[in-house]
Design a protein around this motif. Structure first.
Motif, short mmCIF file in Angstrom:
data_model
loop_
_atom_site.label_atom_id
_atom_site.label_comp_id
_atom_site.label_asym_id
_atom_site.label_seq_id
_atom_site.Cartn_x
_atom_site.Cartn_y
_atom_site.Cartn_z
N PRO A 1 -1.28 -0.52 -22.03
CA PRO A 1 -1.62 0.85 -21.62
C PRO A 1 -2.93 1.34 -22.20
O PRO A 1 -3.70 2.01 -21.50
N THR A 2 -3.22 1.02 -23.48
CA THR A 2 -4.47 1.53 -24.05
C THR A 2 -5.68 0.95 -23.34
O THR A 2 -6.77 1.48 -23.45
N VAL A 3 -5.48 -0.13 -22.65
CA VAL A 3 -6.57 -0.70 -21.85
C VAL A 3 -6.54 -0.12 -20.44
O VAL A 3 -7.55 0.35 -19.93
N THR A 4 -5.36 -0.11 -19.84
CA THR A 4 -5.30 0.28 -18.43
C THR A 4 -5.58 1.76 -18.24
O THR A 4 -5.97 2.18 -17.15
N VAL B 1 -6.30 14.59 -14.34
CA VAL B 1 -6.50 13.14 -14.38
C VAL B 1 -5.22 12.53 -14.92
O VAL B 1 -4.80 12.86 -16.03
N GLU B 2 -4.63 11.70 -14.11
CA GLU B 2 -3.34 11.18 -14.55
C GLU B 2 -3.34 9.66 -14.63
O GLU B 2 -3.91 8.99 -13.78
N SER B 3 -2.70 9.20 -15.63
CA SER B 3 -2.51 7.76 -15.74
C SER B 3 -1.10 7.53 -16.24
O SER B 3 -0.54 8.36 -16.97
N LYS B 4 -0.55 6.44 -15.80
CA LYS B 4 0.77 6.06 -16.28
C LYS B 4 0.76 5.97 -17.80
O LYS B 4 1.77 6.14 -18.47
N ALA B 5 -0.42 5.69 -18.33
CA ALA B 5 -0.54 5.46 -19.77
C ALA B 5 -0.97 6.72 -20.52
O ALA B 5 -1.17 6.67 -21.73
N ASN C 1 4.23 0.76 -22.69
CA ASN C 1 3.70 -0.22 -23.62
C ASN C 1 4.44 -1.54 -23.47
O ASN C 1 5.65 -1.54 -23.24
N PRO C 2 3.73 -2.65 -23.60
CA PRO C 2 4.40 -3.95 -23.48
C PRO C 2 5.19 -4.27 -24.74
O PRO C 2 4.84 -5.16 -25.50
N ILE C 3 6.23 -3.53 -24.94
CA ILE C 3 7.09 -3.77 -26.10
C ILE C 3 8.51 -3.44 -25.65
O ILE C 3 8.73 -2.45 -24.97
N SER C 4 9.43 -4.31 -25.98
CA SER C 4 10.78 -4.13 -25.46
C SER C 4 11.50 -3.06 -26.26
O SER C 4 11.06 -2.69 -27.36
N PRO C 5 12.61 -2.57 -25.73
CA PRO C 5 13.45 -1.68 -26.54
C PRO C 5 13.91 -2.41 -27.79
O PRO C 5 13.95 -3.64 -27.83
#
Lengths: 532, 368, 460, 439
Positions: free
Chosen positions: B180-183, B360-364, C264-268
């Motif tokens: 997310p911090t990238v996307t 401005v919206e992002s999933k992240a 985030n690419p982290i599982s529960p």
């Protein structure tokens, strides 16, 4: 004529660790002579020659050429000094052409190190013509028959102007006919001024071609002899005792035929029919020996029976049950005992203990295993019994099998295979590389297995062994059966059969062969066929 | 063998000896300092600590910026700094624990991967303060201050800028790894391009990111710079002339490719991320159109300052255009290439975003 | 007849000039035992050293780390570690600021330089020790021993993955794929751990089983490909590592593997019922996985030395042709051993997700898969050797954290020291030579002689 | 003197008869594997690339704007193209089956044609299905070459080592060592050529360690290789953190090697950029491939090297110093890989980062095996991997329904397929991996 060399070894000693392979050996090779080093396998002949050829550094002693001491840092020095060597196991790169192999190490080049093999080809032609070799400089060595490969080795030495040629057990891989040709070549070379050091344990050849004989036993020179010396004297000098080792063997009492091979064909990965339509059978209580020069399909035949070959057709039946198409384990379970031709590669795991090797194909059967749990105690118990029964000389049952001598390794394999109830026993080269004492023992065990009513198949390239053990003899040539003949068939007939000529085409020679056929002192040995 | 061995020995020993001797002769002739010059900096008891994620403090991204922020606090506020790099995820917890035991007043952790460990340590040490970059907790934790960024806002401007500046009608972006911090950069950038197209009725194409599918071009790691270079080369082949790499050090690969293209006579531009690339990647000055900045160093320093003064709070610090936590860097050398009209449009958009007129919206994006 | 067969008949039978790679061939096998003993004593006779007597030869045979320590070469092992530490120390010192400063006036006051070198290196190593074994500055006994507990914790995945690599080594296979096997195991174990709701005990058991199966599948697949197509397992396992990593990254980008409401690419976090209990309570990270690692070591020992399967594996590893001739199904062994190796590596994956991390991220395998290779090599591919090597490397890793905190020395130094240790232990003659333990042998006489030989040879 | 390396058991000349020669392990069995594999892939192509292909036109740009003359882009309807190609593929597979029934193996050209067509079908499918169904073919190929440069050097290093009988798993370490040294030396001297030279030296030093341990101390070569990779990674990582990061300007800002364009020739479409628009390292790559090939197969040095790798005893008896030959050849291999490593820091990029080689040494190893230990084979194998790598990069740019993580697996999957499906049990030099113990 070119000047010839006098070569002298003075007090050569070679140790490997604590083992003394050569012990103060003195040998003088006079110029233009064929000097034979006679000795059993393991006597230290090859070590000595490797010292002379610069492969090993002697621990003590000197090499003298024309009375001047020299020392060789490597084979290059030896070659430069005029010494050439044809090794027992050819030193040829299989994927190279003849010319490349000949050129290797002394390559003629154009500018910038580019190879110029034309020069080499010309020399090969030259030498081929001179000695009547038929060698194509551009053939791949791996495609050549053994006899031709050996000539390539000789050419290699001659191209380098060798004045002394060492031939290490050169006849081990040859048919009797090829052997005769080689002896002729040796005489030719001698008359051309080349001295030859001829290493052998085959008395017949030695007597036929040598000028002088030096006998080596256990790393020491035990004497020298004239070629005219009686065969028995030479043999006992070599072995160190009186030799009279004809096997006491009761005549076979063949019973029903329980092992049948029909139209067995094995196709090698390259598409060749390495075993081609073989049919034969073996009765209980009978030894069938398969004779033939090495590489005529024997390996594939045994591997096909055992289930190690992939492309096999025909039928192999034991006790009426088909063996083809089964896994090795199933074949072994059907009661087949198998002694492979190369025990170090196929028969033993060198780093395993003797005890483990003694159960290599029984480890998962009771009493050695319950389920997947093995019982080391039972394995050890078994080992102790077998070691005693087969007189295996080993420091302990826990010693790595690879550390045993060849004869003892073979005893381990044999002990393992004979320790279970068998319905068929196959032994390939059962005494190759084995000392005389062990040979007797192993032969007796094989015969006693026969006497218990097991059909036995012996594959051997050693004619003496074949003639001694066999109740019937089958000869293989290029994967085909040349014929099956009875035990008493003469050496000459068998020799011709091994060259692919069926017995009916040379019937006139079958009886009353030359004197060489009489076996007075039959002590077959390691790689060789015959002493006499 | 003999000759080989002797050769080896001789060769290596001689070589070493030469090098060593030369070095000594060259370097060893200085004068020794006088004894007893032990400088002690302006002393304070406050210790600020930082634990990196597995990228390390030289990641040319958030670990580095945060670290620099803390170092700035060290210089400006006279605090003590303890830092530790994590090599793998396994190091997070011991590192963090070590920091807490070392008596850190505030421990800064970097990235979502440290989220769980920070939470755990915060719970175990309720008297210690923590701050975490690029991660926030729901619900909030009393002694952890999240430092997060709505990067999409600034990236939106970059997208609009790129769309307005492109000569070929195609712009591009790529990431290192899809996180997310990238996307969030790529989302904002994509929206910026889209907004430009809507406003101007143009059809500027974006390569390397599809916001709807949330997928695009990634180099797979933050190491293989030559892969980033080749990817950028591919963008150029596909007609793009402005590229925004969001890939830490791999971004230099994009810079290298664009620099080469520039040398070959192409009019290409680079948009840097995280810091002002004009200053941090000066090799690419002449193609640096702008940068999407996260002013992390300032934020970190501010958090440290607050805490030192006893004003710690756990309310998230959210970097936005409004508080200049994120911003578009100056155009520097390329200022002349950005039309005045575009500049004013960008100012207007920035204002609209700050005012909330433009979302401005992002999933992240950080959760409100 | 027996008197004609002396125990050490001059052994040249067979093929004196044929150098079989896997067998001691000089003057035949009979001499090998003697020779190897002889060389171990230090008298290197290059021409007579059988390959198997050299330590680098795999599979390792029965000489374990422990045995080596208590035999003559134990000293070599200690010296190898020492030498690696010295070189690492020099590397640390070479980049140390104080060392650099003092070097500028080396000739004026060399003692400064030397003491700076000494300080730089020892400071790091003391920190390393304090971070891995015993920290005298801890404020309670528990805190003083905390570093050791940390060592055991970090050693846990190293041991199990190392066992997997070692087992494959023993069967003649180079399993470079522990990394991928840990990842796949981690995926399955973590998913079972966070996605399913099961009672205590059963849940953890299922997590463990899922992880082992995951690793076994990933390793077994390599075995199948190797057995069926003959492809080299080194290449296959390396490629499978990458494939597993990208697959993991893909999964971590799907909602099924993410926390609700987060991207985030982290599982529960794994359910409390799905994680290993901590052995000594929450003050240490040490978890049940360590006990299981001990169990795995016992199991592998039993497997290798007391089971028919292990017999097959070892036979295939030592001489596949002989094994095949003896009826052992080499293909089956290959597949099975890779599957078991994968399962062991899978235990490391479980130790990660259910033991220390409690979540799944794309760093789940850390560098354990690669470290496991050096662990297995150092352990000479024996179960207990691997166990000991795992502890040693675990200590390095644990201590490295403290070293970095205290002295700022980068953790990479641990990689340097670890790999040097393995290299040195594999080459005892080198270590002996460095420490001057090799008896000097006279050579000059020979050189002179051979020069003469060359000239003589040329003339003749 | 063909490229196939075939020999029976290491070091044992076959004392076999002529035409009934014992089974050599190298000979490729006429099995069902190839026909079945081909048929399976043909069917996959038919279903996915043909029947399920999108009805969209895929277009492939051939010329770039810099080219001398412009060629029109190649436009193919994905559905039709896929269908035609997959039918051709099935035809080839059918021919292989026919040959099999005749007991003959599929010839080499058949497999190669099959691969080329299959790749073409895949390309059309993947481009046709993209959001922007246009790619630059020229760029795809040029990029493949660029990505392949370090792989080629790495695999040449492997060829040089394995041909002389030493397995080189340390290619990765040699590349990394070369990259690091090139960066630091070029930075300090501000001269990329000295950096290049230093990279070669660094690679050689790594190799010397490999040689020393495997030849002198007889340590298992794979072990030394694996450990060396770790060692180099550790040393470069350590020095990067402590030295380079501390002073980037002095130690980590190497001047790069420029692209040297050969006028006119470089403007030929497709071929121009890959042959005549390269950096010094790129040109060196072509030269190295040729030199190694010619050297190995046409010179005295090569004959000796191959003899040592095939049958060291034979070489020894002919007066060739086996271990010295091995030592220096392995060292040379390291130098070649070192030059490959310099590509990362002197050509591709202008600084060093940790693990910049990113596992490419292992791909190079696979290329070496896929290329059957032949320099030219290794070159093309490396190109294939470069192609797979670049293809996945381009495909993610134009947008495809396949998730990017799966596209990223492509090079590795190709490697597995290549090694498992196409190379199989082919054997390297007979004595490779076996230490030579004299006597």
């Amino acid at each position: 004529m070119v000047r010839v060399l006098k070569l002298e070894l003075r007090g050569i000693t070679k140790r490997f660790g604590t083992l003394l392979a050569n012990d103060h050996i003195d040998v003088v090779v006079e110029p233009g002579q064929i000097h034979c080093l006679l000795g059993e396998n393991g006597a230290g002949k090859s070590t000595l020659m490797n010292v002379l050829y610069g492969l090993y550094e002697p621990s003590e002693g000197d090499i003298l050429i024309d009375d001047k001491p020299v020392s060789f840092r490597g084979p290059g020095d030896a070659m430069a000094a005029g010494i050439g060597m044809v090794h027992q196991h050819f030193m040829l790169v299989p994927v190279f052409t003849v010319a490349e192999n000949v050129a290797l190490g002394a390559e003629p080049t154009k500018a910038a190190g580019f190879l110029n093999l034309d020069e080499t080809r010309r020399r090969i032609k030259e030498i081929s013509d001179q000695y009547g070799f038929d060698v194509d400089p551009d053939a791949l060595v791996e495609d050549l028959p053994v006899g031709v490969q050996q000539r390539v080795e000789i050419i290699k030495a001659l191209v380098r102007n060798a004045k002394v040629l060492i031939l290490d057990e050169p006849t081990a891989v040859l048919t009797p006919q090829e052997t005769d040709e080689l002896l002729d070549i040796m005489r030719q070379l001698k008359s051309g001024g080349t001295s030859i050091v001829f290493i052998s344990h085959k008395l017949r050849e030695v007597k036929e071609v040598s000028d002088t004989i030096t006998v080596i036993r256990r790393g020491k020179v035990v004497g020298s002899a004239e070629p005219s010396a009686p065969t028995t004297d030479l043999a006992s000098m070599m072995v160190g005792r009186a030799v009279n080792l004809t096997l006491d063997k009761a005549p076979a009492k063949p019973q029903e035929k329980t092992f049948e091979v029909r139209d067995l064909t094995v196709i090698a990965p390259n598409g060749q029919h390495v075993v081609d339509g073989l049919s034969f059978d073996i009765a209980r209580g009978e030894i069938l020996a398969i004779a033939g020069v090495q590489g005529n399909g024997q390996t594939e035949l045994t591997e096909a029976i055992l289930g190690l070959q992939e492309r096999v057709s025909g039928s192999v039946q034991l006790d009426g049950k088909e063996l083809l198409g089964r896994s090795v384990k199933e074949v072994l379970q059907a009661g087949v005992g198998f002694v492979p031709e190369d025990r170090k590669v196929d028969g033993l795991v060198g780093t395993f203990s003797v005890a483990e090797n003694l159960v290599l194909d029984l480890y998962d059967k009771p009493p050695f295993a319950k389920g997947i749990s093995m019982s080391p105690a039972k394995v050890l118990e078994n080992a102790k019994a077998r070691i005693g029964e087969f007189d295996v000389r080993t420091p302990s049952a826990a010693a790595a099998a690879g550390t045993l001598s060849g004869g003892n390794q073979q005893k381990v394999v044999m002990a393992r295979e004979l320790s279970r109830p068998l319905r068929l026993f196959i032994a390939s080269q059962p005494t190759r590389g084995v000392d005389v004492g062990s040979i007797e023992f192993l032969h007796r065990r094989i015969v006693s297995e026969r006497d218990q009513g097991t059909p036995v198949m012996i594959i051997s390239t050693e004619l003496d062994e074949v003639m001694e053990l066999a109740d019937r003899i089958a000869v293989l040539y290029k994967g085909r059966l040349v014929g099956v003949v009875p035990a008493g068939t003469s050496r000459d007939t068998l020799g011709l059969m091994m060259a692919g000529i069926p017995p009916e085409e040379h019937a006139h020679t079958s009886q009353a062969g030359p004197a060489t056929a009489t076996t007075t002192a039959s002590t077959p040995d390691a790689e060789g066929d015959d002493y006499v | 063998m003999t000759s080989l061995r002797s050769h080896l020995k001789r060769g290596s020993v001689a070589g070493l000896a030469t090098v060593g001797a030369t070095a000594l002769v060259l370097a060893g002739c200085g004068a020794p300092p006088e004894a007893g010059t032990n400088s002690t900096a302006g002393a304070t008891d406050y210790t600020g600590c930082i634990v990196s994620d597995s990228g390390g403090f030289d990641d040319q991204s958030f670990n580095q910026s945060s670290y620099e922020g803390l170092k700035k606090a060290e210089a400006d506020l006279g605090i003590k700094v303890n830092q530790v790099e994590s090599k793998t995820n396994n190091d997070f917890e011991p590192n963090l624990r070590a920091m807490v035991t070392a008596g850190c007043d505030l421990t800064l952790t970097i990235g979502f991967l440290l989220g769980d460990s920070t939470k755990e340590q915060a719970a175990a040490n309720p008297d210690s303060h923590f701050a975490i970059v690029d991660y926030q907790y729901d619900p909030a934790i009393a002694n952890v201050k999240p430092i997060i960024y709505d990067t999409a806002q600034a990236a939106f401007l970059a997208g609009y800028l790129a769309a307005g500046t492109t000569k070929t009608g195609t712009v591009a972006t790529f990431g290192g790894v899809k996180i997310p911090t990238v996307t969030i950069f790529m989302d904002g950038y994509a929206d910026g391009v889209k907004y430009y197209n809507e406003q101007k009725g143009k059809d500027v194409k974006l390569l390397g990111w599809n916001k709807d599918a949330q997928d695009g071009s990634f180099t797979g790691d933050f190491e293989k710079q030559d892969v980033g270079k080749q990817l950028t080369q591919n963008f150029l082949d596909q007609g793009a002339d402005i590229v925004m790499p969001v890939a830490g050090p791999v971004g230099k690969g994009a810079g290298a490719a664009l620099k080469e293209a520039k040398a070959a006579g192409k009019d290409v531009k680079l948009i840097w991320v995280d810091s002002d690339g004009y200053l941090t990647a000066p090799d690419y000055k002449d193609i640096m159109l702008s940068s999407v900045m996260k002013t992390m160093g300032d934020a970190v320093e501010a958090v440290v300052k607050d805490d030192k003064e006893g004003n710690f709070s756990n309310t998230p610090y959210v970097g936005t255009l409004a508080n200049e936590g994120v911003k578009l860097a100056p155009f520097h050398d390329l200022d002349s290439q950005v039309p005045a009209e575009l500049k004013s449009e960008l100012e207007q958009i920035e204002k609209d975003i700050v005012d909330g007129k433009l979302k401005v919206e992002s999933k992240a994006s950080p959760k409100a | 007849m027996s008197e004609n067969h002396p125990k050490h008949a001059a052994g040249e039978h067979g093929r004196p000039d044929h150098k079989d790679p896997h067998h001691p061939s000089p003057a035949e096998e009979e001499t090998a035992a003697v020779v190897s003993v002889d060389t171990a004593g230090g008298a290197m006779e290059p021409s007579a050293v059988p390959a198997t007597a050299q330590s680098g030869q795999l599979p390792g045979g029965p000489d374990t780390l422990l045995r080596r320590i208590f035999t003559g070469s134990g000293m070599v092992s200690v010296l190898a570690v020492l030498l690696a530490l010295i070189i690492g120390g020099l590397l640390i010192a070479s980049t140390d600021k104080q060392v650099a400063t003092t070097a500028t006036y080396f000739f004026a006051r060399p003692t400064d330089f030397l003491s700076a070198v000494w300080t730089a290196a020892t400071r790091s190593y003391i920190a390393l020790f304090q971070g891995s074994v015993f920290n005298p500055r801890g404020n309670s006994v528990a805190a003083q021993f905390a570093p050791f507990m940390e060592t055991l914790t970090i050693a846990t995945p190293l041991i199990t993955a190392g066992l997997g690599v070692a087992l494959a080594f023993r069967a003649g296979l180079f399993n470079i794929g522990a990394q991928g096997q840990i990842i796949v195991a981690g995926i399955l174990a973590a998913w079972v751990g966070f996605a399913l709701n099961l009672p205590l005990g059963l849940h953890l058991l299922l997590v463990l089983v899922a992880g082992i199966i995951g690793g076994a599948l990933w390793g077994g697949l390599v075995g199948v490909l190797k057995a069926r197509t003959g492809a080299h397992e080194v290449i296959l396992t390396i490629m499978f590592n990458y494939i597993a990593l990208y697959f993991l990254r893909y999964l971590l980008n799907t909602p099924a593997f993410q926390r609700p409401g987060e991207s985030n690419p982290i599982s529960p976090i794994l359910d409390a019922t799905a994680v290993y209990p901590q052995i000594f309570g929450s003050q240490y990270r040490l978890h049940l996985g360590f006990i299981l690692a001990i169990g795995a070591t016992v199991l592998v020992w039993w497997l290798l030395n007391r089971s028919t399967l292990g017999f097959e594996f070892r036979a295939v590893g030592a001489n596949p042709k002989a094994a095949q001739t003896a009826g052992i199904n080499v293909s089956r062994s290959t597949i099975l051993v890779m599957a078991i190796a994968g399962g062991l590596a899978g235990m490391s994956g479980v130790a990660q997700v259910a033991g220390t991390e409690k979540v799944l991220t794309d760093g789940v395998a850390a560098t354990y898969g690669f470290d496991a290779i050096t662990v297995a090599l150092l352990g000479r591919s024996t179960p207990w050797g691997t166990f000991a090597a795992g502890l040693l490397f675990g200590a390095f890793r644990a201590g490295a954290v403290q070293m970095q905190i205290q002295t700022g020395t980068p953790i990479d130094i641990v990689l340097v020291v670890q790999s040097l240790i393995v290299l040195f232990i594999a080459a005892p003659p080198l270590v002996r030579a460095v420490f001057g333990l090799n008896p000097r042998r006279k050579k000059p006489a020979r050189a002179a002689k051979s020069r003469q030989a060359a000239t003589t040879g040329g003339a003749a | 003197m063909s490229t196939t390396v075939s020999s029976p058991r290491p070091g044992t000349p076959q004392p076999a008869g002529t035409d009934n020669g014992t089974a050599t392990m190298s000979a490729k069995p006429v099995g069902w594997k190839t026909p079945v594999l081909l048929t399976a892939f043909g069917l996959i192509a038919l279903v996915f690339f043909g029947l399920l292909a999108p009805n969209q036109t895929a277009s492939f740009g051939i010329s770039t704007s810099e080219d001398f003359f412009q060629l029109p882009a190649l436009a193919v309807n994905a559905f039709a193209g896929g269908l035609v190609l997959s039918i051709l593929l099935l035809g080839l597979a059918g021919y292989a089956v026919y040959l099999k029934t005749k007991g003959r193996p599929a010839p080499g050209w058949l497999t190669i044609t099959f691969i080329v067509l299959f790749v073409a079908a895949f390309l059309i499918w993947v481009v046709g299905g993209a959001r922007t169904p246009t790619i630059s073919l020229a760029g795809l190929i040029a990029g493949s070459v660029t990505l392949a440069v370090p792989l080629v050097f790495g695999s040449l290093s492997g060829v040089l080592c394995e041909r002389v009988g030493v397995v080189n798993i340390a290619i990765e370490g040699q590349l990394l060592g070369g990259a690091f040294t090139a960066a630091i030396v070029a930075s300090m001297t501000q001269n990329p050529f000295i950096g290049l030279l230093a990279a070669a030296v660094a690679g050689a030093v790594v190799s010397m360690v490999l040689a020393l341990f495997s030849i002198k101390y007889l340590v298992n070569q794979i072990i030394v290789g694996v450990v060396l990779n770790v060692l180099v990674s550790g040393v470069t990582g350590f020095l990067f953190s402590t030295v380079m990061q501390a002073n980037k300007a002095q130690f980590n800002s190497p001047p790069g090697l420029d692209i040297i364009e050969i006028p006119v020739l470089s403007s030929i479409p497709v071929i121009g950029p890959i042959l005549f628009r390269q950096s010094l390292v790129g040109y060196l790559m072509y030269i190295a491939v040729l030199v190694v090939w010619v050297g190995l197969f046409k010179t005295r040095w090569g004959l000796r090297v191959r003899a040592v790798g095939e049958h060291p005893q034979a070489a020894d008896t002919m007066g060739i110093n086996v271990n010295a030959t091995r030592f220096w050849n392995v060292t040379l291999g390291g130098a070649v890989a070192g030059i490959g490593g310099s590509f990362f820091t002197l050509v591709a990029i202008d600084s060093f980062t940790k693990e910049i080689s990113g596992g490419r040494g292992f791909i190079a190893l696979a290329a070496l095996i896929f290329g059957r230990w032949n320099p030219i084979g290794a070159f093309f194998a490396a190109l294939l991997f470069g192609f797979a790598d670049n293809l996945q990069s381009i495909v993610t740019i134009i947008g495809t329904p396949v998730p990017s993580q799966f596209m990223a697996m492509l090079p590795y999957l190709v490697t597995v397929l290549a090694v498992a499906g196409l190379v199989g049990r082919s054997r390297g030099p007979a004595a490779s991996g076996i230490p030579y113990v004299k006597g």
